[in-house]
Design a protein around this motif. Sequence first.
Motif, PDB file in Angstrom:
ATOM      1  N   MET A 220     -17.934 -30.794  51.240  1.00 11.57           N
ATOM      2  CA  MET A 220     -18.814 -30.059  51.598  1.00 11.57           C
ATOM      3  C   MET A 220     -19.876 -29.688  51.256  1.00 11.57           C
ATOM      4  O   MET A 220     -21.029 -29.533  51.713  1.00 11.57           O
ATOM      5  N   PHE A 221     -20.110 -29.669  49.907  1.00 11.36           N
ATOM      6  CA  PHE A 221     -21.058 -29.519  49.186  1.00 11.36           C
ATOM      7  C   PHE A 221     -22.199 -30.764  49.323  1.00 11.36           C
ATOM      8  O   PHE A 221     -23.217 -30.703  49.470  1.00 11.36           O
ATOM      9  N   TYR A 222     -21.651 -31.957  49.217  1.00 10.51           N
ATOM     10  CA  TYR A 222     -22.618 -33.078  49.463  1.00 10.51           C
ATOM     11  C   TYR A 222     -23.195 -33.179  50.815  1.00 10.51           C
ATOM     12  O   TYR A 222     -24.496 -33.519  50.850  1.00 10.51           O
ATOM     13  N   CYS A 223     -22.432 -32.753  51.670  1.00  7.82           N
ATOM     14  CA  CYS A 223     -23.216 -32.705  53.051  1.00  7.82           C
ATOM     15  C   CYS A 223     -23.951 -31.602  53.100  1.00  7.82           C
ATOM     16  O   CYS A 223     -25.168 -31.609  53.671  1.00  7.82           O
ATOM     17  N   LEU A 224     -23.758 -30.379  52.520  1.00  6.72           N
ATOM     18  CA  LEU A 224     -24.568 -29.140  52.336  1.00  6.72           C
ATOM     19  C   LEU A 224     -26.036 -29.719  51.592  1.00  6.72           C
ATOM     20  O   LEU A 224     -27.203 -29.239  52.293  1.00  6.72           O
ATOM     21  N   GLN A 225     -26.034 -30.476  50.653  1.00  2.00           N
ATOM     22  CA  GLN A 225     -27.122 -30.877  49.910  1.00  2.00           C
ATOM     23  C   GLN A 225     -28.078 -31.857  50.670  1.00  2.00           C
ATOM     24  O   GLN A 225     -29.128 -31.835  50.691  1.00  2.00           O
ATOM     25  N   ALA A 226     -27.184 -32.680  51.258  1.00  3.02           N
ATOM     26  CA  ALA A 226     -27.999 -33.647  52.010  1.00  3.02           C
ATOM     27  C   ALA A 226     -28.674 -32.984  53.145  1.00  3.02           C
ATOM     28  O   ALA A 226     -30.034 -33.344  53.561  1.00  3.02           O
ATOM     29  N   ALA A 227     -28.226 -32.100  53.842  1.00  6.46           N
ATOM     30  CA  ALA A 227     -28.616 -31.349  55.220  1.00  6.46           C
ATOM     31  C   ALA A 227     -30.010 -30.554  54.379  1.00  6.46           C
ATOM     32  O   ALA A 227     -30.946 -30.522  54.944  1.00  6.46           O
ATOM     33  N   PHE A 228     -29.857 -30.001  53.345  1.00  6.08           N
ATOM     34  CA  PHE A 228     -31.072 -29.243  52.875  1.00  6.08           C
ATOM     35  C   PHE A 228     -32.191 -30.340  52.688  1.00  6.08           C
ATOM     36  O   PHE A 228     -33.433 -29.801  52.906  1.00  6.08           O
ATOM     37  N   ARG A 229     -31.860 -31.388  52.038  1.00  2.50           N
ATOM     38  CA  ARG A 229     -32.979 -32.299  51.674  1.00  2.50           C
ATOM     39  C   ARG A 229     -33.773 -32.535  52.905  1.00  2.50           C
ATOM     40  O   ARG A 229     -35.179 -32.626  53.021  1.00  2.50           O
ATOM     41  N   VAL A 230     -32.888 -32.866  53.966  1.00  3.00           N
ATOM     42  CA  VAL A 230     -33.439 -33.411  55.328  1.00  3.00           C
ATOM     43  C   VAL A 230     -34.385 -32.250  55.986  1.00  3.00           C
ATOM     44  O   VAL A 230     -35.390 -32.346  56.331  1.00  3.00           O
ATOM     45  N   MET A 231     -33.793 -31.036  56.029  1.00  3.60           N
ATOM     46  CA  MET A 231     -33.988 -29.947  56.829  1.00  3.60           C
ATOM     47  C   MET A 231     -35.532 -29.413  55.783  1.00  3.60           C
ATOM     48  O   MET A 231     -36.188 -28.882  56.746  1.00  3.60           O
ATOM     49  N   LYS A 232     -35.574 -29.575  54.783  1.00  8.04           N
ATOM     50  CA  LYS A 232     -36.600 -28.949  54.024  1.00  8.04           C
ATOM     51  C   LYS A 232     -38.015 -29.791  54.327  1.00  8.04           C
ATOM     52  O   LYS A 232     -39.055 -29.451  54.165  1.00  8.04           O
ATOM     53  N   ALA A 233     -37.719 -30.904  54.721  1.00  9.41           N
ATOM     54  CA  ALA A 233     -38.800 -32.063  54.604  1.00  9.41           C
ATOM     55  C   ALA A 233     -39.236 -32.326  55.944  1.00  9.41           C
ATOM     56  O   ALA A 233     -40.347 -32.883  56.214  1.00  9.41           O
ATOM     57  N   GLN A 234     -38.449 -32.185  56.963  1.00  7.02           N
ATOM     58  CA  GLN A 234     -38.822 -32.266  58.456  1.00  7.02           C
ATOM     59  C   GLN A 234     -39.786 -31.515  59.211  1.00  7.02           C
ATOM     60  O   GLN A 234     -40.046 -30.308  58.429  1.00  7.02           O
ATOM     61  N   SER A 235     -40.198 -31.985  60.091  1.00  7.08           N
ATOM     62  CA  SER A 235     -41.369 -30.935  60.729  1.00  7.08           C
ATOM     63  C   SER A 235     -40.988 -30.974  62.192  1.00  7.08           C
ATOM     64  O   SER A 235     -40.762 -32.140  62.880  1.00  7.08           O
ATOM     65  N   PRO A 236     -40.553 -29.608  62.939  1.00  2.69           N
ATOM     66  CA  PRO A 236     -40.768 -28.553  62.294  1.00  2.69           C
ATOM     67  C   PRO A 236     -39.647 -28.301  61.245  1.00  2.69           C
ATOM     68  O   PRO A 236     -38.485 -28.988  61.406  1.00  2.69           O
TER      69      PRO A 236
END
Length: 253
Positions: free
Chosen positions: A119-135
Motif C-alpha cells: 500500500m505504501f509503494y502504491c501511495l508513493q508512486a501515486a504522489f509522484r505522478v499526481m504532484k507532477a501532472q497538470s492539472p
Amino acid sequence: MSKHSLPRTAIVTGAGSGIGKSAALALLADGWQVVLAGRRADPLHHAVDESGAGTRALAVPTDVTNPDSVAQLFRATVDAYGRVDLLFNNAGIGAPAVPLEDLTAEQWRAVVDVNLNGMFYCLQAAFRVMKAQSPRGGRIINNGSISAHAPRPRSIAYTATKHAVTGLTKTAALDGRAYDIAVGQIDIGNAATEMTERMAAGILQANGQIMEEPRMDVGIVGQSVVYMANLPLQANVLFHTVMATSMPFVGRG
C-alpha cells in the motif's frame, strides 16, 4: 456515462476479484478510464471483458510488494491515459486464523508485505505522478477495514496492518494538502466476496462462540468508492465505513 466532460483515470489494485473488481466495474460504468492491477493476469482480463468498456479498461498484472512492478504500473497508466486521477489502494491478504503464537514469521511477513508495504509503494508512486501532472493533484482511497478499528480473534497480522493503513491515510492526507492530493480511507464490513464466505458459514466470535454473520452485496462497496471518487478535490471523505447493517461490529465483543 459520467457527468464529467473530461475522461478521468483510475488505478484499482487487487482488481481481479472481490471488492477491487466491484470498484473497477463501478468506476467503468460511471465513465472512468480504469487500469486494473493484480497478481493474476487472467482474472484481470476477464474483468475487463465483463466491463464491456473497450479501450477505457486496461489490465496490468502487478505485484504490489515489488516497488519496480508498482512503478511500471504507474508508467503504463500514464502512457495509456496521460494521468492518474484516482488510486483505489485495495490489494490485501489475510493469514490463517491460528493462535498468534502459532503464526509463522513467513505468514506474518506476507501480510505485512502486501497490506502495508504494498500500500505504501502504491501511495508513493501515486504522489509522484499526481504532484507532477497538470492539472496537479488527484485522490487516493486506501482500503482499511472494520479491522482497522476492532480486531477479530486470531487476526493479529491482518489487524495490525489495517491499523497501520490508518496511519498511512492520516499522514498522506496531511502531506497531500499542499499538492491538491486528497487521501481517504474506506472501511468495509462483511461484503459478500470469496474472502468472507467463512462468515456466512460461521466464524469465531470474541466470546468463543461460532456464529454466522450477515453480509452485504459487494456492489454496494463499488457505489461507495464511486461516491468518494467523484467528490471535487476541495472536499475529502477522510474515513468512510460501509458495512452489513446487522453485522456484529458496534458492540462487538
